[in-house]
Design a protein around this motif. Structure first.
Motif, short mmCIF file in Angstrom:
data_model
loop_
_atom_site.label_atom_id
_atom_site.label_comp_id
_atom_site.label_asym_id
_atom_site.label_seq_id
_atom_site.Cartn_x
_atom_site.Cartn_y
_atom_site.Cartn_z
N LEU A 193 55.04 -13.23 38.76
CA LEU A 193 54.17 -14.21 39.39
C LEU A 193 52.71 -13.78 39.34
O LEU A 193 51.81 -14.62 39.22
CB LEU A 193 54.60 -14.42 40.85
CG LEU A 193 55.91 -15.19 41.07
CD1 LEU A 193 56.34 -15.09 42.53
CD2 LEU A 193 55.75 -16.65 40.66
N ALA A 194 52.47 -12.47 39.42
CA ALA A 194 51.09 -11.97 39.34
C ALA A 194 50.49 -12.30 37.98
O ALA A 194 49.31 -12.68 37.88
CB ALA A 194 51.07 -10.46 39.58
N PHE A 195 51.29 -12.20 36.93
CA PHE A 195 50.80 -12.58 35.60
C PHE A 195 50.64 -14.10 35.49
O PHE A 195 49.68 -14.58 34.87
CB PHE A 195 51.76 -12.07 34.51
CG PHE A 195 51.43 -10.68 34.05
CD1 PHE A 195 50.49 -10.46 33.06
CD2 PHE A 195 52.07 -9.59 34.62
CE1 PHE A 195 50.18 -9.18 32.64
CE2 PHE A 195 51.77 -8.29 34.21
CZ PHE A 195 50.82 -8.09 33.21
N ARG A 196 51.55 -14.84 36.09
CA ARG A 196 51.43 -16.30 36.07
C ARG A 196 50.16 -16.75 36.79
O ARG A 196 49.57 -17.77 36.45
CB ARG A 196 52.65 -16.95 36.73
CG ARG A 196 53.93 -16.87 35.92
CD ARG A 196 53.82 -17.68 34.65
NE ARG A 196 53.63 -19.10 34.92
CZ ARG A 196 53.02 -19.95 34.12
NH1 ARG A 196 52.47 -19.52 32.98
NH2 ARG A 196 52.93 -21.23 34.44
N VAL A 222 46.84 -5.21 39.85
CA VAL A 222 46.15 -5.15 41.15
C VAL A 222 46.70 -6.21 42.10
O VAL A 222 46.91 -5.94 43.29
CB VAL A 222 44.62 -5.33 40.96
CG1 VAL A 222 43.94 -5.60 42.29
CG2 VAL A 222 44.03 -4.09 40.30
N ILE A 223 46.97 -7.42 41.60
CA ILE A 223 47.56 -8.48 42.45
C ILE A 223 48.95 -8.06 42.91
O ILE A 223 49.29 -8.16 44.10
CB ILE A 223 47.62 -9.81 41.68
CG1 ILE A 223 46.21 -10.34 41.40
CG2 ILE A 223 48.42 -10.85 42.47
CD1 ILE A 223 46.18 -11.54 40.47
N THR A 255 38.10 -12.03 35.26
CA THR A 255 39.53 -12.32 35.17
C THR A 255 40.13 -12.59 36.54
O THR A 255 40.95 -13.50 36.70
CB THR A 255 40.28 -11.15 34.50
OG1 THR A 255 39.65 -10.82 33.26
CG2 THR A 255 41.73 -11.51 34.23
N VAL A 256 39.71 -11.81 37.52
CA VAL A 256 40.21 -12.01 38.89
C VAL A 256 39.85 -13.41 39.39
O VAL A 256 40.64 -14.07 40.07
CB VAL A 256 39.62 -10.94 39.83
CG1 VAL A 256 39.92 -11.29 41.30
CG2 VAL A 256 40.20 -9.57 39.50
N ARG A 257 38.67 -13.90 39.04
CA ARG A 257 38.23 -15.22 39.50
C ARG A 257 39.07 -16.36 38.92
O ARG A 257 39.07 -17.47 39.46
CB ARG A 257 36.76 -15.43 39.14
CG ARG A 257 35.80 -14.62 40.02
CD ARG A 257 34.36 -14.78 39.56
NE ARG A 257 33.44 -14.10 40.47
CZ ARG A 257 32.14 -13.93 40.24
NH1 ARG A 257 31.63 -14.38 39.08
NH2 ARG A 257 31.38 -13.31 41.11
N THR A 258 39.78 -16.08 37.84
CA THR A 258 40.63 -17.12 37.24
C THR A 258 42.00 -17.21 37.91
O THR A 258 42.79 -18.12 37.61
CB THR A 258 40.84 -16.86 35.74
OG1 THR A 258 41.61 -15.65 35.56
CG2 THR A 258 39.52 -16.72 35.02
N ALA A 259 42.30 -16.27 38.82
CA ALA A 259 43.63 -16.21 39.43
C ALA A 259 43.89 -17.44 40.30
O ALA A 259 43.01 -17.89 41.05
CB ALA A 259 43.77 -14.94 40.27
N ASN A 260 45.09 -17.98 40.18
CA ASN A 260 45.51 -19.15 40.96
C ASN A 260 45.96 -18.70 42.34
O ASN A 260 46.95 -17.96 42.47
CB ASN A 260 46.67 -19.84 40.23
CG ASN A 260 47.05 -21.16 40.88
OD1 ASN A 260 46.97 -21.31 42.09
ND2 ASN A 260 47.49 -22.11 40.07
N PRO A 261 45.28 -19.14 43.41
CA PRO A 261 45.63 -18.70 44.77
C PRO A 261 47.07 -19.04 45.17
O PRO A 261 47.69 -18.30 45.94
CB PRO A 261 44.62 -19.45 45.66
CG PRO A 261 43.50 -19.81 44.75
CD PRO A 261 44.11 -20.04 43.41
N GLN A 262 47.59 -20.14 44.66
CA GLN A 262 48.96 -20.53 45.01
C GLN A 262 49.96 -19.49 44.53
O GLN A 262 50.92 -19.16 45.24
CB GLN A 262 49.28 -21.91 44.43
CG GLN A 262 48.47 -23.04 45.05
CD GLN A 262 48.80 -24.40 44.44
OE1 GLN A 262 49.31 -24.48 43.32
NE2 GLN A 262 48.51 -25.47 45.17
#
Length: 348
Positions: A255-258, A317-318, A35-42
């Motif tokens: 934004l963390a959920f987005r 966590v984010i 799931t963490v790997r799917t996070a958008n860096p922007q």
């Protein structure tokens, strides 16, 4: 740092590691990593940016209170000092209660102010920050009640009821302490003067202090609090800045959920962020571990079908990674800088 301080800090952070390990095990490490790997860096960058906006907003509140007390510190100086304040809160147990004495030292050293005035300033800011959180949470609760049937959210109702009860207790204790502050002052003076004499005898470099001086310093603290309370215009500015800061924190969670493709409903954010912050009073450094656990519990208790265990933990966590570590990194540098004797700007 004394051995006892090191031991307390080690136990605190050791407890945090155990809590996070249990939280990650509950989700499943493999699923969490995926799931963490799917996070958008922007979006993660935006979370950090909003976190800095939160710090600046609350530093404006500190700047306003200091102005009321005739303590002159620039906006940028207030920002850095507040970052140092959050650093001290995040590395000491019991949140603000553990970090306030260190913060008062930073203010007094930076702005050349009396320690009790500095302590009154940061205590006032912490108190002012409590008011918008309660108001925002109650707005969220009211809106929440109109949307969803009571039977489908028993766990989150328990959380809401708990925060209302705890808030009532805190406000009652605060009101009672303020009403009888001079009686408390008399008792504190009688209790602490012998302790100060003992420390002065045991540790020769420490100056001895008589009862009159202790009483004068405590009276100075109360007078400073009274000056803040007696200035409604400055209070309004400080409360507005505090409210903006809370909105920034809530935006950071959204934004963390987005970042992982979930659009969390504003209603829940208004409720869960203030409730989870109460966990900051636990004897964990900055509430780390406790706040995250409460956030995950509330998110999973709410009727949010798209929010799985892995999604909830990843978003938290984010969010908390920014809210906790940005002040620790920035504020840690500030504390080291001020401790070295550097000046960060004491003009308004």
């Amino acid at each position: 740092m004394r051995v006892d301080d090191l031991r307390t800090t080690a136990i605190g952070f050791g407890s945090v590691i155990i809590i996070f390990a249990a939280l990650f095990a509950f989700v499943g490490v493999d699923e969490l990593i995926a799931t963490v790997r799917t996070a958008n860096p922007q979006y993660i960058v935006l979370v950090v940016g909003v976190t800095l906006m939160w710090l600046f907003s609350w530093s404006v509140s500190l700047h306003t209170v200091l102005q009321t007390l005739d303590v002159h510190l620039s906006y940028i100086g207030s920002f850095f000092v507040f970052a140092g304040a959050m650093f001290s809160n995040n590395v000491t147990p019991f949140g603000q209660a553990g970090g306030e004495p260190i913060t008062a030292y930073l203010i007094s050293k930076t702005a050349d102010a009396e320690y009790e005035t500095s302590l009154a300033a940061i205590a006032s800011v912490d108190t002012l920050n409590l008011i918008p959180s309660i108001s925002i949470a109650l707005i969220g609760v009211g809106y929440f009640m109109t949307e969803i049937a009571l039977g489908s959210r028993s766990n989150i109702v328990i959380g809401v009821t708990s925060v209302v009860i705890l808030t009532s207790i805190i406000l009652t204790i605060g009101y009672t302490a303020w009403r009888y502050r001079y009686n408390i002052e008399h008792r504190v003076v009688n209790a602490f003067t012998p302790i100060i004499h003992w420390f002065a005898n045991v540790v020769p470099p420490l100056p001895d202090t008589n009862k009159t001086e202790v009483e004068s310093r405590i009276e100075g603290f109360f007078r400073a609090i009274e000056r803040v309370a007696a200035n409604p215009r400055q209070l309004a500015v400080a409360l507005s800045a505090s409210t903006i800061g809370w909105i920034c924190q809530m935006t950071a969670l959204w934004l963390a959920f987005r970042a992982i493709g979930i659009e969390l409903r504003t209603t829940f954010i208004l409720i869960i962020v203030p409730i989870a912050t109460i966990a900051g009073v636990t004897p964990l450094p900055g509430g780390a571990g406790g706040i995250e656990t409460v956030l995950v519990f509330l998110l999973l208790s709410a009727p949010l079908p798209s929010v799985t265990e892995a999604i909830a933990v990843t978003a938290v966590v984010i969010f908390r990674g920014a809210i906790y570590w940005v002040p620790v990194i920035l504020g840690g540098g500030v504390v080291a800088w001020i401790s070295s004797g550097a000046n960060i700007g004491s003009h308004s």
